[in-house]
Scaffold this active site. Structure first.
Site, PDB file in Angstrom:
ATOM      1  N   ALA A  34       0.967  -1.303   0.443  1.00  0.00           N
ATOM      2  CA  ALA A  34       0.218   0.229  -0.037  1.00  0.00           C
ATOM      3  C   ALA A  34       1.284   1.769   0.320  1.00  0.00           C
ATOM      4  O   ALA A  34       1.132   2.225   0.338  1.00  0.00           O
ATOM      5  CB  ALA A  34      -0.839   0.366   1.264  1.00  0.00           C
ATOM      6  N   HIS A  36       2.887   4.573  -0.961  1.00  0.00           N
ATOM      7  CA  HIS A  36       2.617   6.283  -1.069  1.00  0.00           C
ATOM      8  C   HIS A  36       4.046   6.357  -1.156  1.00  0.00           C
ATOM      9  O   HIS A  36       5.325   6.578  -0.860  1.00  0.00           O
ATOM     10  CB  HIS A  36       2.003   5.848   0.112  1.00  0.00           C
ATOM     11  CG  HIS A  36       2.494   6.227   0.908  1.00  0.00           C
ATOM     12  ND1 HIS A  36       3.166   6.931   1.501  1.00  0.00           N
ATOM     13  CD2 HIS A  36       1.718   5.187   2.575  1.00  0.00           C
ATOM     14  CE1 HIS A  36       3.837   6.050   3.218  1.00  0.00           C
ATOM     15  NE2 HIS A  36       2.767   5.197   3.968  1.00  0.00           N
ATOM     16  N   HIS A  39       7.109   6.028   1.352  1.00  0.00           N
ATOM     17  CA  HIS A  39       7.651   4.594   1.163  1.00  0.00           C
ATOM     18  C   HIS A  39       9.171   5.347  -0.140  1.00  0.00           C
ATOM     19  O   HIS A  39       9.817   4.777  -0.466  1.00  0.00           O
ATOM     20  CB  HIS A  39       7.178   3.581   0.799  1.00  0.00           C
ATOM     21  CG  HIS A  39       5.664   2.929   1.837  1.00  0.00           C
ATOM     22  ND1 HIS A  39       4.189   3.619   1.375  1.00  0.00           N
ATOM     23  CD2 HIS A  39       6.000   2.496   2.271  1.00  0.00           C
ATOM     24  CE1 HIS A  39       4.205   2.569   3.207  1.00  0.00           C
ATOM     25  NE2 HIS A  39       5.101   2.279   3.263  1.00  0.00           N
ATOM     26  N   ASP A 158       6.840   6.942  12.002  1.00  0.00           N
ATOM     27  CA  ASP A 158       6.271   5.943  12.703  1.00  0.00           C
ATOM     28  C   ASP A 158       7.503   5.715  13.395  1.00  0.00           C
ATOM     29  O   ASP A 158       8.529   5.403  13.480  1.00  0.00           O
ATOM     30  CB  ASP A 158       6.707   4.344  12.179  1.00  0.00           C
ATOM     31  CG  ASP A 158       5.213   4.381  11.267  1.00  0.00           C
ATOM     32  OD1 ASP A 158       4.218   4.369  11.872  1.00  0.00           O
ATOM     33  OD2 ASP A 158       5.238   4.023   9.875  1.00  0.00           O
ATOM     34  N   SER A 193       0.508   7.853   4.713  1.00  0.00           N
ATOM     35  CA  SER A 193       0.326   7.354   5.328  1.00  0.00           C
ATOM     36  C   SER A 193      -0.893   6.642   4.481  1.00  0.00           C
ATOM     37  O   SER A 193      -1.357   6.460   3.546  1.00  0.00           O
ATOM     38  CB  SER A 193      -0.575   6.898   7.141  1.00  0.00           C
ATOM     39  OG  SER A 193      -1.562   6.892   7.319  1.00  0.00           O
TER      40      SER A 193
HETATM   41  O1  PAF Z   1       6.054   0.416   8.769  1.00  0.00           O
HETATM   42  C1  PAF Z   1       5.872  -0.982   8.810  1.00  0.00           C
HETATM   43  O2  PAF Z   1       5.175  -0.486   7.677  1.00  0.00           O
HETATM   44  C2  PAF Z   1       5.922  -2.321   9.228  1.00  0.00           C
HETATM   45  O3  PAF Z   1       5.881  -1.917   9.930  1.00  0.00           O
HETATM   46  C3  PAF Z   1       7.393  -2.850   9.000  1.00  0.00           C
HETATM   47  C4  PAF Z   1       8.050  -2.407   9.418  1.00  0.00           C
HETATM   48  C5  PAF Z   1       7.407  -3.025   7.385  1.00  0.00           C
HETATM   49  C6  PAF Z   1       6.939  -4.495   9.600  1.00  0.00           C
HETATM   50  O4  PAF Z   1       5.811  -4.740   9.277  1.00  0.00           O
END
Ligand code: PAF
Length: 291
Positions: A34, A36, A39, A158, A193
């Site tokens: 998912a 965005h 990432h 996060d 997000s």
């Molecule tokens: O931040 C995330 O997308 C997840 O918590 C991670 C670090 C890939 C672990 O599943």
């Protein structure tokens, strides 16, 4: 694309050999898909620092305390592969539950300790143990099979997850550098997000109060003025459609609260953390406060 740890290791060996260096850089970008722009920023940061970049896509059941939340988590593999390709990722590791947890969900897990039971952990019991367990596995699976500088990239949105992963890597001697990457914000200020797609236009407008309150704290800190956390709390509480969970000023490494009353100015590094439910969707955000 690699689907098993063995396929991943073989593909990494080939890519790292092809880099033709004594000690090439390998960057890992763990994701749950998912994807965005946040990432894309992780992948670009990894691309800029490494010879080989691998991203993982795995929706980790261990970190969901609510089965409905797991079921409705968006799964968008084709679009994710396009985004990763455009960001210059060399290889995608997309295991299934069976290939990553072949013996069923692990009996032995990583404990996030007291740092994992506060803030996000307080409302999501077991969440951070699940995150750390899968991150430990992913870090092991993508461990360079030949000598290499190993780095892993995580989004600063996060913040608690980043603090815990750094702590795990240090406490348990993981041979990897943990690289936090700054939050990416949409033009309206909302932190990117995977959950933002669930917000109605009205929810989205209401949600902006979170970044506004954080900016208020950041601007006060930048001006050397008292933080006045109660005023920022009030701003969020007055916003229709927003159910505040927490707004707190903390030490960035320990997440211990830092004094932030109407008289308190900062004396060291600090992070403002916020979480709220907007239209039933849980959102988190944070900002570094300059000393
Ligand atoms: O931040 C995330 O997308 C997840 O918590 C991670 C670090 C890939 C672990 O599943």
């Amino acid at each position: 694309m690699a689907a098993t740890p063995a396929e991943l290791s073989k593909a990494l060996a080939e890519l790292l050999e092809a880099a033709g260096k004594d000690r090439p850089g390998l960057g890992l970008v763990p994701t749950m898909g998912a994807l965005h722009q946040g990432h894309a920023a992780l992948a670009q940061a990894a691309r800029a620092e490494n010879d080989v970049v691998v991203a993982s896509i795995f929706v980790n059941p261990l970190q969901f305390d609510d089965p409905e939340d797991l079921a409705r988590y968006p799964r968008t593999l084709e679009a994710d592969l396009d985004l990763l390709g455009a960001a210059g990722v060399d290889l995608v590791f997309a295991p299934t539950e069976e290939t990553l947890y072949p013996g069923g969900l692990p009996l032995v897990r990583v404990s996030s300790g007291s740092l994992g039971t506060r803030f996000e952990g307080a409302s999501r019991p077991g969440h951070f143990d699940g995150v750390l367990t899968v991150v430990a596995k992913l870090l092991h699976c993508a461990q360079p099979p030949v000598p290499a500088a190993y780095r892993a990239y995580f989004g600063q949105k996060d913040a608690q997850q980043v603090a815990l992963i750094r702590r795990m890597a240090a406490d348990l001697n993981f041979p990897v550098q943990i690289r936090p990457v700054p939050i990416v914000r949409a033009a309206d200020g909302l932190a990117e997000s995977s959950r933002n797609v669930f917000l109605s236009p009205e929810d989205r407008r209401n949600a902006l109060v979170l970044s506004t309150a954080l900016r208020q704290l950041r601007d006060r800190a930048a001006a050397g003025r008292p933080l006045d956390l109660p005023a920022a709390l009030e701003l969020i509480r007055e916003q229709d459609g927003v159910e505040l969970d927490y707004l707190q000023v903390v030490d960035p490494l320990t997440l211990d609260p830092v004094p932030a009353g109407p008289e308190d100015t900062l004396t060291g590094p600090a992070l403002a953390l916020a979480a709220a439910r907007v239209g039933g969707i849980r959102l988190i955000d944070n900002m570094e406060l300059p000393v």
